[in-house]
Design a protein around this motif. Structure first.
Motif, PDB file in Angstrom:
ATOM      1  N   LEU B 185       0.974  -1.218  -0.190  1.00 14.75           N
ATOM      2  CA  LEU B 185      -0.095  -0.097  -0.214  1.00 14.75           C
ATOM      3  C   LEU B 185       0.866   1.325   0.088  1.00 14.75           C
ATOM      4  O   LEU B 185       0.568   2.063  -0.720  1.00 14.75           O
ATOM      5  CB  LEU B 185      -0.968   0.067   1.280  1.00 14.75           C
ATOM      6  CG  LEU B 185      -1.941  -0.799   1.231  1.00 14.75           C
ATOM      7  CD1 LEU B 185      -2.814  -0.774   2.362  1.00 14.75           C
ATOM      8  CD2 LEU B 185      -2.926  -0.795  -0.066  1.00 14.75           C
ATOM      9  N   LEU B 186       1.856   1.203   0.881  1.00 15.00           N
ATOM     10  CA  LEU B 186       2.789   2.342   1.036  1.00 15.00           C
ATOM     11  C   LEU B 186       3.433   2.873  -0.266  1.00 15.00           C
ATOM     12  O   LEU B 186       3.448   3.881  -0.815  1.00 15.00           O
ATOM     13  CB  LEU B 186       3.907   2.344   1.826  1.00 15.00           C
ATOM     14  CG  LEU B 186       3.517   2.358   3.503  1.00 15.00           C
ATOM     15  CD1 LEU B 186       4.524   2.070   4.342  1.00 15.00           C
ATOM     16  CD2 LEU B 186       2.789   3.879   3.528  1.00 15.00           C
ATOM     17  N   ASN B 187       4.013   1.645  -0.964  1.00 20.57           N
ATOM     18  CA  ASN B 187       4.439   2.060  -2.419  1.00 20.57           C
ATOM     19  C   ASN B 187       3.624   2.525  -3.232  1.00 20.57           C
ATOM     20  O   ASN B 187       3.938   3.009  -4.351  1.00 20.57           O
ATOM     21  CB  ASN B 187       5.346   0.736  -2.812  1.00 20.57           C
ATOM     22  CG  ASN B 187       6.607   0.384  -1.898  1.00 20.57           C
ATOM     23  OD1 ASN B 187       7.053   1.483  -1.552  1.00 20.57           O
ATOM     24  ND2 ASN B 187       7.008  -0.926  -2.021  1.00 20.57           N
ATOM     25  N   ILE B 188       2.138   1.936  -3.288  1.00 19.99           N
ATOM     26  CA  ILE B 188       1.336   2.593  -4.286  1.00 19.99           C
ATOM     27  C   ILE B 188       0.997   3.863  -4.023  1.00 19.99           C
ATOM     28  O   ILE B 188       0.928   4.749  -4.889  1.00 19.99           O
ATOM     29  CB  ILE B 188       0.021   1.682  -4.415  1.00 19.99           C
ATOM     30  CG1 ILE B 188       0.259   0.134  -4.667  1.00 19.99           C
ATOM     31  CG2 ILE B 188      -0.857   2.239  -4.792  1.00 19.99           C
ATOM     32  CD1 ILE B 188      -1.149  -0.538  -4.612  1.00 19.99           C
ATOM     33  N   LEU B 189       0.903   4.150  -2.726  1.00 23.07           N
ATOM     34  CA  LEU B 189       0.497   5.792  -2.429  1.00 23.07           C
ATOM     35  C   LEU B 189       1.887   6.712  -2.506  1.00 23.07           C
ATOM     36  O   LEU B 189       1.738   7.878  -3.030  1.00 23.07           O
ATOM     37  CB  LEU B 189       0.395   5.890  -0.607  1.00 23.07           C
ATOM     38  CG  LEU B 189      -0.792   5.188  -0.152  1.00 23.07           C
ATOM     39  CD1 LEU B 189      -0.777   5.094   1.325  1.00 23.07           C
ATOM     40  CD2 LEU B 189      -2.190   5.864  -0.806  1.00 23.07           C
ATOM     41  N   ARG B 190       3.130   6.056  -2.658  1.00 25.04           N
ATOM     42  CA  ARG B 190       4.193   7.027  -2.819  1.00 25.04           C
ATOM     43  C   ARG B 190       4.454   6.851  -4.198  1.00 25.04           C
ATOM     44  O   ARG B 190       5.336   7.749  -4.865  1.00 25.04           O
ATOM     45  CB  ARG B 190       5.408   6.326  -2.015  1.00 25.04           C
ATOM     46  CG  ARG B 190       5.469   6.629  -0.778  1.00 25.04           C
ATOM     47  CD  ARG B 190       6.877   6.084  -0.207  1.00 25.04           C
ATOM     48  NE  ARG B 190       6.579   6.124   1.276  1.00 25.04           N
ATOM     49  CZ  ARG B 190       7.174   5.158   2.100  1.00 25.04           C
ATOM     50  NH1 ARG B 190       7.592   3.913   1.714  1.00 25.04           N
ATOM     51  NH2 ARG B 190       7.202   5.483   3.310  1.00 25.04           N
ATOM     52  N   ALA B 194       9.554   0.965  -8.698  1.00 21.64           N
ATOM     53  CA  ALA B 194      10.372   0.090  -8.572  1.00 21.64           C
ATOM     54  C   ALA B 194      10.385  -0.619  -7.274  1.00 21.64           C
ATOM     55  O   ALA B 194      10.331  -2.074  -7.264  1.00 21.64           O
ATOM     56  CB  ALA B 194      11.744   0.984  -8.457  1.00 21.64           C
ATOM     57  N   ARG B 195       9.962  -0.106  -6.072  1.00 27.61           N
ATOM     58  CA  ARG B 195      10.088  -0.869  -5.019  1.00 27.61           C
ATOM     59  C   ARG B 195       8.542  -1.493  -5.105  1.00 27.61           C
ATOM     60  O   ARG B 195       8.528  -2.967  -4.379  1.00 27.61           O
ATOM     61  CB  ARG B 195       9.757  -0.128  -3.707  1.00 27.61           C
ATOM     62  CG  ARG B 195      11.198   0.630  -3.412  1.00 27.61           C
ATOM     63  CD  ARG B 195      11.206   1.079  -1.931  1.00 27.61           C
ATOM     64  NE  ARG B 195      12.718   1.369  -1.791  1.00 27.61           N
ATOM     65  CZ  ARG B 195      13.175   2.715  -2.214  1.00 27.61           C
ATOM     66  NH1 ARG B 195      12.260   3.672  -2.640  1.00 27.61           N
ATOM     67  NH2 ARG B 195      14.426   3.092  -1.759  1.00 27.61           N
ATOM     68  N   CYS B 199       8.834  -5.386  -3.712  1.00 29.50           N
ATOM     69  CA  CYS B 199       8.456  -5.749  -2.397  1.00 29.50           C
ATOM     70  C   CYS B 199       7.951  -7.091  -1.808  1.00 29.50           C
ATOM     71  O   CYS B 199       7.726  -7.229  -0.734  1.00 29.50           O
ATOM     72  CB  CYS B 199       7.865  -4.399  -1.818  1.00 29.50           C
ATOM     73  SG  CYS B 199       5.977  -4.018  -2.245  1.00 29.50           S
ATOM     74  N   THR B 200       7.222  -7.448  -2.787  1.00 30.77           N
ATOM     75  CA  THR B 200       6.326  -8.780  -2.465  1.00 30.77           C
ATOM     76  C   THR B 200       7.360 -10.019  -2.829  1.00 30.77           C
ATOM     77  O   THR B 200       6.681 -11.289  -2.590  1.00 30.77           O
ATOM     78  CB  THR B 200       5.014  -9.070  -3.147  1.00 30.77           C
ATOM     79  OG1 THR B 200       5.218  -8.848  -4.523  1.00 30.77           O
ATOM     80  CG2 THR B 200       3.996  -8.040  -2.832  1.00 30.77           C
ATOM     81  N   SER B 201       8.448  -9.858  -3.225  1.00 26.24           N
ATOM     82  CA  SER B 201       9.230 -10.978  -3.475  1.00 26.24           C
ATOM     83  C   SER B 201       9.754 -11.415  -2.356  1.00 26.24           C
ATOM     84  O   SER B 201      10.211 -10.916  -1.390  1.00 26.24           O
ATOM     85  CB  SER B 201      10.328 -10.646  -4.335  1.00 26.24           C
ATOM     86  OG  SER B 201      10.210  -9.885  -5.466  1.00 26.24           O
ATOM     87  N   GLY B 298       2.295   3.933  10.017  1.00 27.98           N
ATOM     88  CA  GLY B 298       1.282   3.914  11.086  1.00 27.98           C
ATOM     89  C   GLY B 298       0.063   3.902  10.553  1.00 27.98           C
ATOM     90  O   GLY B 298      -0.910   3.235  10.603  1.00 27.98           O
ATOM     91  N   PHE B 299      -0.208   4.852   9.523  1.00 28.80           N
ATOM     92  CA  PHE B 299      -1.462   4.993   8.933  1.00 28.80           C
ATOM     93  C   PHE B 299      -1.788   3.783   8.178  1.00 28.80           C
ATOM     94  O   PHE B 299      -3.173   3.184   8.098  1.00 28.80           O
ATOM     95  CB  PHE B 299      -1.609   6.406   8.195  1.00 28.80           C
ATOM     96  CG  PHE B 299      -1.306   7.394   8.869  1.00 28.80           C
ATOM     97  CD1 PHE B 299      -2.410   7.866   9.715  1.00 28.80           C
ATOM     98  CD2 PHE B 299      -0.339   8.242   8.812  1.00 28.80           C
ATOM     99  CE1 PHE B 299      -2.258   8.892  10.444  1.00 28.80           C
ATOM    100  CE2 PHE B 299       0.084   9.496   9.348  1.00 28.80           C
ATOM    101  CZ  PHE B 299      -1.119   9.895  10.444  1.00 28.80           C
ATOM    102  N   ALA B 300      -1.004   3.310   7.237  1.00 30.11           N
ATOM    103  CA  ALA B 300      -1.355   2.074   6.526  1.00 30.11           C
ATOM    104  C   ALA B 300      -1.338   0.793   7.206  1.00 30.11           C
ATOM    105  O   ALA B 300      -2.337   0.038   7.189  1.00 30.11           O
ATOM    106  CB  ALA B 300       0.274   1.854   5.650  1.00 30.11           C
TER     107      ALA B 300
END
Lengths: 99, 402
Positions: B185-190, B194-195, B199-201, B298-300
């Motif tokens: 979620l954080l990487n989508i929001l940002r 690339a991450r 990040c799920t590997s 923390g929000f995520a």
């Protein structure tokens, strides 16, 4: 009714850093049994000294707080409707802390 | 909805059908007893390790150990499975001392006890020795905003450097399913494509010197927290006996350790080691970083927990969605090369840690934090940022194929 309440995972910081509380809570007027719902209300007004929003959301615990009643996940005993008996042990652990 | 009239005394474990169910698995909604949970939990991790071929026999593996719940359970489960299934691994504990008084110093004590209990060698690397700054000093300079950026960037490198010192082949970390869903979620929001794509590997950095893997990728945080609880009932009688032994001893300050030690020797069952984790609960459950309340994560985290309450599978579904993102071949990804200053892997001229460190040492701690507009008055940064902005603009935002 005598109960043992235990707070962990940082929740103890909300009640003067005391982890284990021996408490006496009686069912509300007209009720025969004490339910978790009543207990949560009691804990919120009697044990939690600061930031109650870290412990509760609405009338239940905040998502991410695990509740064990006599070492058993409260999701199996009906969550807020779980009824408590004399000498039961209720554990609250926050999982919202770092790993 | 469950409507339960009385306490669930009659409700039996859906696996063994013998004992009283003690928890509801978030992953499957099965209601199972402690013994079965304990077995299912470990075997599931074993399956993840085998199916993904995380390790090869003879490898040296460092376990990133913070003294927190995830890494403590990971260290225990790894050493247990290594024995039980003959992985043939050499295991080490690796800890990072960020220099946070009242937080890390306490949890490091926990890791030191782990070292003795699990018989695993421990290596501690500190921010002070690697970077010349403790987190306490950094926070004093920059306050509680962005401090987690420093800590995160520095920790990542510190773990790699520690792993290199231990000469290990791989590093395992205790990231659990909840953590990974948060990161997606954080990487989508940002908008960090690339991450997001890596990040799920379960294993990352295979092209680098020290790959990392996450055996808890599919393990729910709830189960990790409950796991130490379950073992206690199994060994309660041994514990009682140990308690008697220990409390009759004169040196109270380390009674916790003694307790565990006697618990261990009074049982022939190796699993009794676990009593340690139960009692460690006293240490590790209260270690919340004192500098973290402002962290964006923390929000995520809270959002993920809200979702879990409504539908526990949501966590695995988010991970699955993250895995299924396909980044278009035409998307320009940052190129990985090496930092000109320290040689660490980096997509820029200097790695993030060197930029942050330079800022600290020159009294310009905002260097390297946030977007280009914050850095306008910084001469050589403008040049650097110019490049960065250009590369972001020239980057096609990526068609995401599912």
């Amino acid at each position: 009714m005598q109960l043992t309440l235990e707070f962990g995972g940082g929740l103890e910081l909300l009640c003067d850093s005391v982890k284990i509380h021996q408490v006496n809570v009686d069912p509300q007027d007209g009720e025969k049994k004490l339910t978790m719902k009543q207990l949560l209300g009691w804990v919120r007004s009697n044990l939690i000294k600061e930031r109650p929003e870290m412990f509760m959301k609405g009338d239940s615990v905040r998502p991410g707080v695990l509740v064990l009643v006599n070492d058993c996940d409260w999701e199996l005993s009906g969550q807020l409707d779980t009824t408590l008996d004399e000498k039961d042990v209720v554990v609250f652990i926050s999982t919202l802390h770092g790993g | 909805m469950d409507i339960v009239e009385t306490k669930p005394k009659g409700r039996l474990c859906s696996i063994c059908n013998q004992n009283r169910a003690a928890l509801k698995r978030p992953k499957t909604l099965e209601q199972i007893c402690k013994d079965c949970f304990y077995e299912v939990f470990e075997e599931e991790i074993h399956r993840v390790i085998v199916d993904n071929q995380l390790f090869k026999s003879g490898e040296r593996i460092a376990i990133g150990a913070s003294g927190g719940k995830d890494s403590t359970v990971l260290a225990y489960v790894m050493s247990e499975l290594n024995h039980r299934h003959n992985y043939g691994l050499d295991l080490f504990l690796l800890s990072v001392d960020e220099g946070i008084t009242g937080y890390r110093d306490d949890s490091l004590e926990t890791v030191k006890r782990n070292e003795i209990q699990y018989g695993l060698a421990l290596k501690v690397v500190s921010y002070k020795e690697l970077y010349g700054w403790t987190m306490d000093e950094i926070v004093k300079l920059i306050g509680l905003k962005n401090n987690c950026t420093f800590c995160g960037v520095f920790r990542r490198q510190a773990l790699d450097r520690g792993a290199a010192l231990l000469k290990v082949d791989k590093l395992v970390t205790g990231h659990n399913a909840d953590d990974i869903a948060e990161t997606v979620l954080l990487n989508i929001l940002r908008g960090d494509i690339a991450r997001l794509s890596r990040c799920t590997s379960i294993t990352t950095g295979e092209d680098g010197p020290i790959p990392r893997c996450k055996p808890f990728k599919y393990t729910y945080e709830k189960e990790i927290v409950i796991y130490p609880f379950c073992c206690i009932m199994v060994f309660i009688s041994c514990l009682f006996f140990s308690a008697l032994l220990v409390f009759s001893l004169p040196h109270k300050p380390c009674y916790l350790f003694d307790f565990i030690f006697y618990a261990y020797i009074t049982s022939e069952n190796l699993n009794l080691l676990f009593t340690y984790a139960y009692f460690k609960r006293l240490d590790y459950f209260s270690t919340e970083c004192i500098y973290s309340p402002n962290a964006y994560r923390g929000f995520a985290r809270e959002f993920i927990k809200d979702l879990e309450r409504i539908r526990p599978r949501a966590i695995l579904d988010i991970i699955k969605s993250g895995e299924d993102f396909r980044i278009s071949m035409y998307t320009k990804m940052p190129e990985q090369s090496n930092c000109e200053r320290c040689g660490y892997i980096s997509s820029q001229k200097w790695c993030k840690a060197c930029v942050l460190l330079e800022g600290l040492n020159r009294g310009l701690p905002k260097l390297g934090i946030g977007r280009s507009r914050d850095l306008n008055n910084e001469q050589n940064k403008i040049i650097k940022q110019g490049n960065e902005t250009r590369s972001i603009q020239s980057k096609q935002c990526g068609t995401l194929d599912f």
